[in-house]
Design an enzyme around this catalytic site. Structure first.
Site, short mmCIF file in Angstrom:
data_model
loop_
_atom_site.label_atom_id
_atom_site.label_comp_id
_atom_site.label_asym_id
_atom_site.label_seq_id
_atom_site.Cartn_x
_atom_site.Cartn_y
_atom_site.Cartn_z
N THR A 57 0.85 -1.20 0.00
CA THR A 57 0.00 0.00 0.00
C THR A 57 0.88 1.25 0.00
O THR A 57 0.67 2.19 -0.78
CB THR A 57 -0.93 0.01 1.23
N CYS A 85 -11.27 -7.27 -0.32
CA CYS A 85 -10.20 -6.29 -0.29
C CYS A 85 -10.68 -4.88 -0.04
O CYS A 85 -9.91 -4.01 0.29
CB CYS A 85 -9.37 -6.35 -1.56
C1 LIG Z 1 -2.24 -7.12 -0.77
C2 LIG Z 1 -2.10 -6.20 -1.92
C3 LIG Z 1 -1.74 -4.86 -1.74
C4 LIG Z 1 -1.55 -4.26 -0.38
O1 LIG Z 1 -0.39 -4.77 0.22
P1 LIG Z 1 -0.05 -4.47 1.75
O2 LIG Z 1 1.36 -4.92 1.89
O3 LIG Z 1 -1.01 -5.29 2.54
O4 LIG Z 1 -0.21 -3.02 1.98
C5 LIG Z 1 -1.59 -4.08 -2.86
N1 LIG Z 1 -1.77 -4.57 -4.09
C6 LIG Z 1 -2.10 -5.85 -4.32
C7 LIG Z 1 -2.27 -6.35 -5.71
C8 LIG Z 1 -2.28 -6.71 -3.24
O5 LIG Z 1 -2.64 -7.97 -3.47
#
Ligand SMILES: *Cc1c(COP(=O)(O)O)cnc(C)c1O
Length: 399
Positions: free
Chosen positions: A75, A330
């Site tokens: 994120t 999500c």
């Molecule tokens: C899980 C995910 C995120 C977020 O990742 P975090 O490390 O939890 O912040 C962003 N993009 C995709 C495609 C994801 O699967």
């Protein structure tokens, strides 16, 4: 993991590999140093450990160590890429291009950019979840600074034609960012040879710990820069200040190293389990669709629509024994149908009758057999009570 519970939600997060946990432990108490402390061995050792982890991740991605910026997760990496490029290259232009099926961690920063005077084009996808390369090329304008297309989708596993996108961006002199959070560690992801300038990934989607991620930022041909979104001590080449999470980064490095050795065998094992799950459900039930089935896909992800079987209700029939996700997981608490499925042209009621099964390193074939049985039972039970299913059985065209 918990005995008797079946975990098929690896795309939400993976358990830490036990070897990853072992690699992290010394860095909590025995070696407590701050990697930025230059005046004593505690700091030097921590820096060495971070350097090693940086090298492990860089090797997996086939990039230079100095091109890795550690963050708190994907994120943050997504935010740093989008907002950081928008701010750094604002004089060249304020237009970015992304896709309707991106993760919220890309779509929300894009929204933020629009509120700050930028313009965003959201590309469509076809029924298989793939973008159209002509639509992409036609969307590029003189003021376009960034194209952001995810490597593989978290809900469907659909893999975008990254190399072709990279070639188009290269031809037009536009930066290309890819959120590769679901792809890194599962399939070969080599940003340099794919024409990707910036790339996000996250440890906890690849058997590392939660709260650690990285952004690859290309250093040569061309040298790319992003404006820092956190100001502080100037860590990570001035792109991301803040004391490094040494245990987390060490675990991330170990996870990267493990995935490099396990990737091929794991892909094959999971593809065969996943295919078995899909063929059994499609053979034994009517009116079942695997979303994105015709597209290149990650091996471990299966997104399946069951007509007249509401996803929440279907999950309830599992009596908390099976962890899977509805398409909407999500977007946290919202019960909106999945924006990914809607963009693929799936009708709302079908999108609400869709489950995501995501398998992983510790999934067994016994578990898959149990899941098949539970889904067959659950769907049949819900359909017996469903007025919609009755109409369908009477021959009413519901589409
Ligand atoms: C899980 C995910 C995120 C977020 O990742 P975090 O490390 O939890 O912040 C962003 N993009 C995709 C495609 C994801 O699967």
């Amino acid at each position: 993991m918990q005995p008797n519970l079946i975990y098929l939600d690896y795309n939400a997060t993976t358990p830490c590999d036990p070897a990853v946990v072992d690699s992290m432990l010394p860095w909590f108490y025995q070696n407590p140093g701050n990697a930025a402390s230059k005046s004593h061995p505690f700091g030097w050792k921590a820096k060495e450990a971070v350097d090693q982890a940086r090298n492990q991740l860089a090797s997996l991605l086939q990039v230079d160590d100095a091109e890795i910026v550690f963050t708190s997760g994907a994120t943050e990496s997504d935010n740093l890429a989008l907002k950081g490029v928008f701010e750094m290259y604002g004089r060249k232009g304020k237009h970015i291009i992304t896709v309707k099926t991106e993760h919220k961690a890309v779509l929300d920063p894009a929204d933020h950019i629009e509120k700050r005077g930028g313009t965003v084009t959201y590309l469509n996808v076809n029924s298989q979840g793939l973008i159209d390369l002509n639509e992409l090329e036609n969307a590029i304008r003189p003021d376009t600074v960034l194209v952001s297309v995810m490597w593989a989708n978290n809900e469907t596993g659909v893999i975008q034609p990254v190399k072709e996108i990279g070639a188009i961006c290269d031809k037009h002199g536009v930066l290309f960012f890819s959120d590769a959070t679901q792809a890194v560690g599962k399939i070969p992801v080599h940003p340099r040879e794919s024409g990707v300038h910036l790339l996000a990934c996250s440890a906890h989607k690849m058997y590392g710990p939660k709260g650690v991620g990285a952004l690859y930022v290309r250093k040569r041909q061309p040298r790319v820069k992003v404006t820092a979104q956190l100001d502080g001590g100037g860590h990570e080449n001035d792109m991301r200040s803040g004391t490094l999470n040494v245990p987390g980064i060490v675990g991330f490095g170990k996870a990267a190293e493990l995935s490099a050795t396990l990737m091929d065998a794991e892909f094959q094992k999971l593809e065969s389990l996943r295919n078995h799950l899909e063929t059994q459900l499609c053979e034994k039930l009517e009116e079942v669709w695997v979303n994105g089935r015709e597209a290149p896909r990650l091996a471990h992800t299966s997104n399946i629509t069951f007509r007249a079987a509401d996803a929440e209700a279907l999950i309830n029939t599992f009596n908390q024994q099976i962890a899977v996700s509805t398409g909407s997981a999500c977007s946290s608490a919202s019960l909106e149908p999945s924006h990914v499925l809607l963009a693929m042209g799936v009708a709302e009621d079908k999108a609400r009758s869709t489950l995501r099964f995501s398998l992983g390193r510790f999934t067994t074939s016994t578990e898959i057999e149990q899941v098949i049985e539970a889904v067959l039972k659950g769907v049949s039970k819900l359909r017996e009570l469903s007025p919609l299913w009755m109409l369908f059985k009477e021959g009413v065209d519901l589409d």
